[in-house]
Motif scaffolding. Structure first.
Motif, PDB file in Angstrom:
ATOM      1  N   ARG A   1       0.831  -1.193   0.000  1.00 18.70           N
ATOM      2  CA  ARG A   1       0.000   0.000   0.000  1.00 18.70           C
ATOM      3  C   ARG A   1       0.870   1.249   0.000  1.00 18.70           C
ATOM      4  O   ARG A   1       1.860   1.320   0.708  1.00 18.70           O
ATOM      5  N   SER A   2       0.470   2.205  -0.809  1.00 20.64           N
ATOM      6  CA  SER A   2       1.178   3.478  -0.903  1.00 20.64           C
ATOM      7  C   SER A   2       0.149   4.596  -0.996  1.00 20.64           C
ATOM      8  O   SER A   2      -0.690   4.605  -1.897  1.00 20.64           O
ATOM      9  N   ARG A   3       0.202   5.510  -0.024  1.00 21.15           N
ATOM     10  CA  ARG A   3      -0.738   6.639   0.032  1.00 21.15           C
ATOM     11  C   ARG A   3      -2.192   6.168  -0.019  1.00 21.15           C
ATOM     12  O   ARG A   3      -3.045   6.748  -0.690  1.00 21.15           O
ATOM     13  N   GLY A   4      -2.434   5.064   0.679  1.00 16.67           N
ATOM     14  CA  GLY A   4      -3.791   4.544   0.765  1.00 16.67           C
ATOM     15  C   GLY A   4      -4.224   3.690  -0.402  1.00 16.67           C
ATOM     16  O   GLY A   4      -5.334   3.145  -0.399  1.00 16.67           O
ATOM     17  N   LEU A   5      -3.375   3.539  -1.400  1.00 14.27           N
ATOM     18  CA  LEU A   5      -3.716   2.741  -2.570  1.00 14.27           C
ATOM     19  C   LEU A   5      -3.017   1.396  -2.514  1.00 14.27           C
ATOM     20  O   LEU A   5      -1.891   1.282  -2.026  1.00 14.27           O
ATOM     21  N   ARG A   6      -3.678   0.375  -3.033  1.00 19.62           N
ATOM     22  CA  ARG A   6      -3.090  -0.954  -3.091  1.00 19.62           C
ATOM     23  C   ARG A   6      -2.316  -1.072  -4.403  1.00 19.62           C
ATOM     24  O   ARG A   6      -2.894  -0.968  -5.489  1.00 19.62           O
ATOM     25  N   VAL A   7      -1.023  -1.263  -4.313  1.00 23.87           N
ATOM     26  CA  VAL A   7      -0.151  -1.314  -5.487  1.00 23.87           C
ATOM     27  C   VAL A   7       0.155  -2.773  -5.810  1.00 23.87           C
ATOM     28  O   VAL A   7       0.579  -3.541  -4.943  1.00 23.87           O
ATOM     29  N   GLN A   8      -0.057  -3.153  -7.063  1.00 22.53           N
ATOM     30  CA  GLN A   8       0.135  -4.528  -7.500  1.00 22.53           C
ATOM     31  C   GLN A   8       1.252  -4.580  -8.544  1.00 22.53           C
ATOM     32  O   GLN A   8       1.048  -4.186  -9.690  1.00 22.53           O
ATOM     33  N   PRO A   9       2.456  -5.042  -8.163  1.00 33.64           N
ATOM     34  CA  PRO A   9       3.582  -4.977  -9.090  1.00 33.64           C
ATOM     35  C   PRO A   9       3.739  -6.173 -10.017  1.00 33.64           C
ATOM     36  O   PRO A   9       4.629  -6.174 -10.866  1.00 33.64           O
ATOM     37  N   PHE A  10       2.887  -7.207  -9.871  1.00 28.69           N
ATOM     38  CA  PHE A  10       3.093  -8.431 -10.634  1.00 28.69           C
ATOM     39  C   PHE A  10       2.175  -8.509 -11.847  1.00 28.69           C
ATOM     40  O   PHE A  10       1.010  -8.099 -11.802  1.00 28.69           O
ATOM     41  N   ALA A  11       2.709  -9.066 -12.922  1.00 29.39           N
ATOM     42  CA  ALA A  11       1.998  -9.084 -14.204  1.00 29.39           C
ATOM     43  C   ALA A  11       0.664  -9.820 -14.117  1.00 29.39           C
ATOM     44  O   ALA A  11      -0.316  -9.407 -14.741  1.00 29.39           O
ATOM     45  N   PHE A  12       0.617 -10.904 -13.353  1.00 29.20           N
ATOM     46  CA  PHE A  12      -0.611 -11.704 -13.250  1.00 29.20           C
ATOM     47  C   PHE A  12      -1.305 -11.510 -11.904  1.00 29.20           C
ATOM     48  O   PHE A  12      -2.210 -12.270 -11.558  1.00 29.20           O
ATOM     49  N   GLY A  13      -0.862 -10.524 -11.131  1.00 30.23           N
ATOM     50  CA  GLY A  13      -1.348 -10.375  -9.780  1.00 30.23           C
ATOM     51  C   GLY A  13      -0.473 -11.160  -8.827  1.00 30.23           C
ATOM     52  O   GLY A  13       0.383 -11.949  -9.232  1.00 30.23           O
ATOM     53  N   TYR A  14      -0.685 -10.955  -7.534  1.00 30.94           N
ATOM     54  CA  TYR A  14       0.170 -11.592  -6.531  1.00 30.94           C
ATOM     55  C   TYR A  14      -0.190 -13.048  -6.298  1.00 30.94           C
ATOM     56  O   TYR A  14       0.574 -13.803  -5.697  1.00 30.94           O
ATOM     57  N   ASP A  15      -1.367 -13.482  -6.780  1.00 37.27           N
ATOM     58  CA  ASP A  15      -1.816 -14.856  -6.567  1.00 37.27           C
ATOM     59  C   ASP A  15      -1.658 -15.652  -7.859  1.00 37.27           C
ATOM     60  O   ASP A  15      -2.337 -15.365  -8.846  1.00 37.27           O
ATOM     61  N   PRO A  16      -0.783 -16.663  -7.886  1.00 34.94           N
ATOM     62  CA  PRO A  16      -0.601 -17.445  -9.108  1.00 34.94           C
ATOM     63  C   PRO A  16      -1.682 -18.499  -9.322  1.00 34.94           C
ATOM     64  O   PRO A  16      -1.644 -19.236 -10.314  1.00 34.94           O
ATOM     65  N   GLY A  17      -2.647 -18.579  -8.402  1.00 35.17           N
ATOM     66  CA  GLY A  17      -3.687 -19.597  -8.499  1.00 35.17           C
ATOM     67  C   GLY A  17      -4.390 -19.666  -9.845  1.00 35.17           C
ATOM     68  O   GLY A  17      -4.622 -20.760 -10.372  1.00 35.17           O
TER      69      GLY A  17
ATOM     70  N   LEU B   1      -3.278 -19.068 -12.750  1.00 37.57           N
ATOM     71  CA  LEU B   1      -2.407 -19.476 -13.842  1.00 37.57           C
ATOM     72  C   LEU B   1      -2.503 -20.981 -14.082  1.00 37.57           C
ATOM     73  O   LEU B   1      -2.734 -21.761 -13.156  1.00 37.57           O
ATOM     74  N   ALA B   2      -2.288 -21.384 -15.309  1.00 35.69           N
ATOM     75  CA  ALA B   2      -2.316 -22.802 -15.670  1.00 35.69           C
ATOM     76  C   ALA B   2      -0.981 -23.445 -15.340  1.00 35.69           C
ATOM     77  O   ALA B   2      -0.258 -23.924 -16.224  1.00 35.69           O
ATOM     78  N   CYS B   3      -0.629 -23.435 -14.052  1.00 36.99           N
ATOM     79  CA  CYS B   3       0.624 -24.024 -13.583  1.00 36.99           C
ATOM     80  C   CYS B   3       0.280 -25.195 -12.661  1.00 36.99           C
ATOM     81  O   CYS B   3      -0.612 -25.087 -11.812  1.00 36.99           O
ATOM     82  N   ALA B   4       1.002 -26.281 -12.827  1.00 40.31           N
ATOM     83  CA  ALA B   4       0.657 -27.518 -12.130  1.00 40.31           C
ATOM     84  C   ALA B   4       1.082 -27.535 -10.675  1.00 40.31           C
ATOM     85  O   ALA B   4       0.557 -28.327  -9.886  1.00 40.31           O
ATOM     86  N   ALA B   5       2.057 -26.693 -10.299  1.00 38.72           N
ATOM     87  CA  ALA B   5       2.583 -26.717  -8.935  1.00 38.72           C
ATOM     88  C   ALA B   5       2.694 -25.298  -8.396  1.00 38.72           C
ATOM     89  O   ALA B   5       3.126 -24.391  -9.105  1.00 38.72           O
ATOM     90  N   LEU B   6       2.316 -25.131  -7.126  1.00 39.63           N
ATOM     91  CA  LEU B   6       2.325 -23.814  -6.500  1.00 39.63           C
ATOM     92  C   LEU B   6       2.996 -23.881  -5.134  1.00 39.63           C
ATOM     93  O   LEU B   6       3.002 -24.926  -4.479  1.00 39.63           O
ATOM     94  N   THR B   7       3.577 -22.749  -4.724  1.00 36.27           N
ATOM     95  CA  THR B   7       4.196 -22.603  -3.416  1.00 36.27           C
ATOM     96  C   THR B   7       3.373 -21.635  -2.577  1.00 36.27           C
ATOM     97  O   THR B   7       2.939 -20.592  -3.078  1.00 36.27           O
ATOM     98  N   LEU B   8       3.168 -21.971  -1.304  1.00 40.34           N
ATOM     99  CA  LEU B   8       2.487 -21.079  -0.366  1.00 40.34           C
ATOM    100  C   LEU B   8       3.496 -20.515   0.616  1.00 40.34           C
ATOM    101  O   LEU B   8       4.164 -21.263   1.335  1.00 40.34           O
ATOM    102  N   ASP B   9       3.609 -19.191   0.645  1.00 42.43           N
ATOM    103  CA  ASP B   9       4.467 -18.480   1.591  1.00 42.43           C
ATOM    104  C   ASP B   9       3.566 -17.696   2.537  1.00 42.43           C
ATOM    105  O   ASP B   9       2.813 -16.823   2.106  1.00 42.43           O
ATOM    106  N   PHE B  10       3.649 -17.997   3.837  1.00 41.74           N
ATOM    107  CA  PHE B  10       2.751 -17.382   4.810  1.00 41.74           C
ATOM    108  C   PHE B  10       3.029 -15.897   4.999  1.00 41.74           C
ATOM    109  O   PHE B  10       2.101 -15.112   5.219  1.00 41.74           O
ATOM    110  N   SER B  11       4.283 -15.492   4.940  1.00 36.99           N
ATOM    111  CA  SER B  11       4.612 -14.080   5.104  1.00 36.99           C
ATOM    112  C   SER B  11       4.052 -13.258   3.955  1.00 36.99           C
ATOM    113  O   SER B  11       3.530 -12.156   4.151  1.00 36.99           O
TER     114      SER B  11
END
Length: 277
Positions: free
Chosen positions: A131-147, A149-159
């Motif tokens: 968040r910057s100046r009250g706005l939610r900033v999304q720097p990733f091309a597909f969003g922060y959630d890879p769910g 995407l047509a990818c067979a394996a995913l990693t979950l990072d709690f932080s």
């Protein structure tokens, strides 16, 4: 244990501390340290310490901007080659940033190609927004959630989930069978004064439902890898680091110890049916 836990200590020291803390193996974060890029050196360390190399984390951090060049397609390919050479079963990779247009355009196809070519799970990691100046900033091309995407394996990072304001149990539920890799840590929901602080706390020290996720995986007889990726300040001595690494390991063991699925090899619930790095 991820070698990033004890950065900037060298790779050899990371292996030694992982062995001392009782882990089954390591995830090698590829950095500017040449040893993290050298299959022969890594295999030698694995033999010396009795640890398996379970996964390779592609060089995706700011400090690795020039490791293996600037083209992230090359970085991912070389990560897969390294994983194959050291006998690791998984490559962990972050999704492309918005400005990495050529990489983003080929990312999903490249992940599938390399997975098939090397027989690896290339597990795309959930990321965070800030968040910057009250706005939610999304720097990733597909969003922060890879769910999606047509990818067979995913990693979950709690932080990362905490930083995105997400619930890790909901993420694990959405990912289903595609969840193949866990970065064991914790985090707290972002505050206005800490708009982008990727904490990587010890599991249980934040407000993510880490234990609930592990218990869900236990019930599903999950067979992926759990990798401790916690932040240990560089100023701490090795005894303190080992104590915190052991606490992270014990947290994961407790989540699985009540199922009867723990091997008799270890009286302290160490011989788990999956592997802890």
């Amino acid at each position: 244990m991820s070698t990033s836990c004890v950065y900037p200590s060298g790779t050899r020291r990371a292996f030694e501390l992982a062995a001392e803390a009782g882990y089954d193996g390591v995830e090698v974060m590829v950095t500017e340290d040449r040893m993290t890029q050298d299959a022969v050196a890594l295999r030698s360390l694995a033999d010396e310490t009795g640890l398996d190399i379970l996964s390779i984390h592609a060089p995706v951090l700011t400090r690795t901007a020039f490791v293996w060049g600037r083209d992230h397609r090359v970085k991912l390919r070389r990560s897969a080659e390294l994983a194959d050479a050291v006998g690791a079963s998984t490559v962990v990779v972050h999704p492309p940033f918005r400005w990495q247009r050529r990489y983003a355009a080929s990312f999903v196809d490249l992940v599938a190609e390399l997975s098939e070519q090397y027989g690896l799970e290339i597990a795309v990691e959930n990321m965070a927004c800030f968040r910057s100046r009250g706005l939610r900033v999304q720097p990733f091309a597909f969003g922060y959630d890879p769910g999606p995407l047509a990818c067979a394996a995913l990693t979950l990072d709690f932080s990362h989930a905490a930083l995105a304001g997400e619930d890790s149990l909901e993420i694990a539920t959405r990912y289903g069978d595609r969840l193949r890799h866990i970065h064991l840590c914790d985090g707290t929901s972002p505050s206005p004064r800490a708009a982008f602080l990727d904490e990587h706390l010890l599991p249980g020290d934040g407000d993510q439902p880490v234990a609930a996720v592990l218990e869900r995986l236990r019930a599903a007889e999950w067979s992926g890898s759990i990798v401790a990726e916690v932040h240990l300040p560089s100023g701490e001595d090795d005894a303190s680091r080992v104590a915190q690494l052991r606490a992270s390991l014990a947290f994961a063991k407790r989540a699985f110890a009540s199922t009867g699925r723990v091997s008799d090899e270890s009286p302290d619930a160490g011989g788990l049916p999956y592997r802890l790095a």
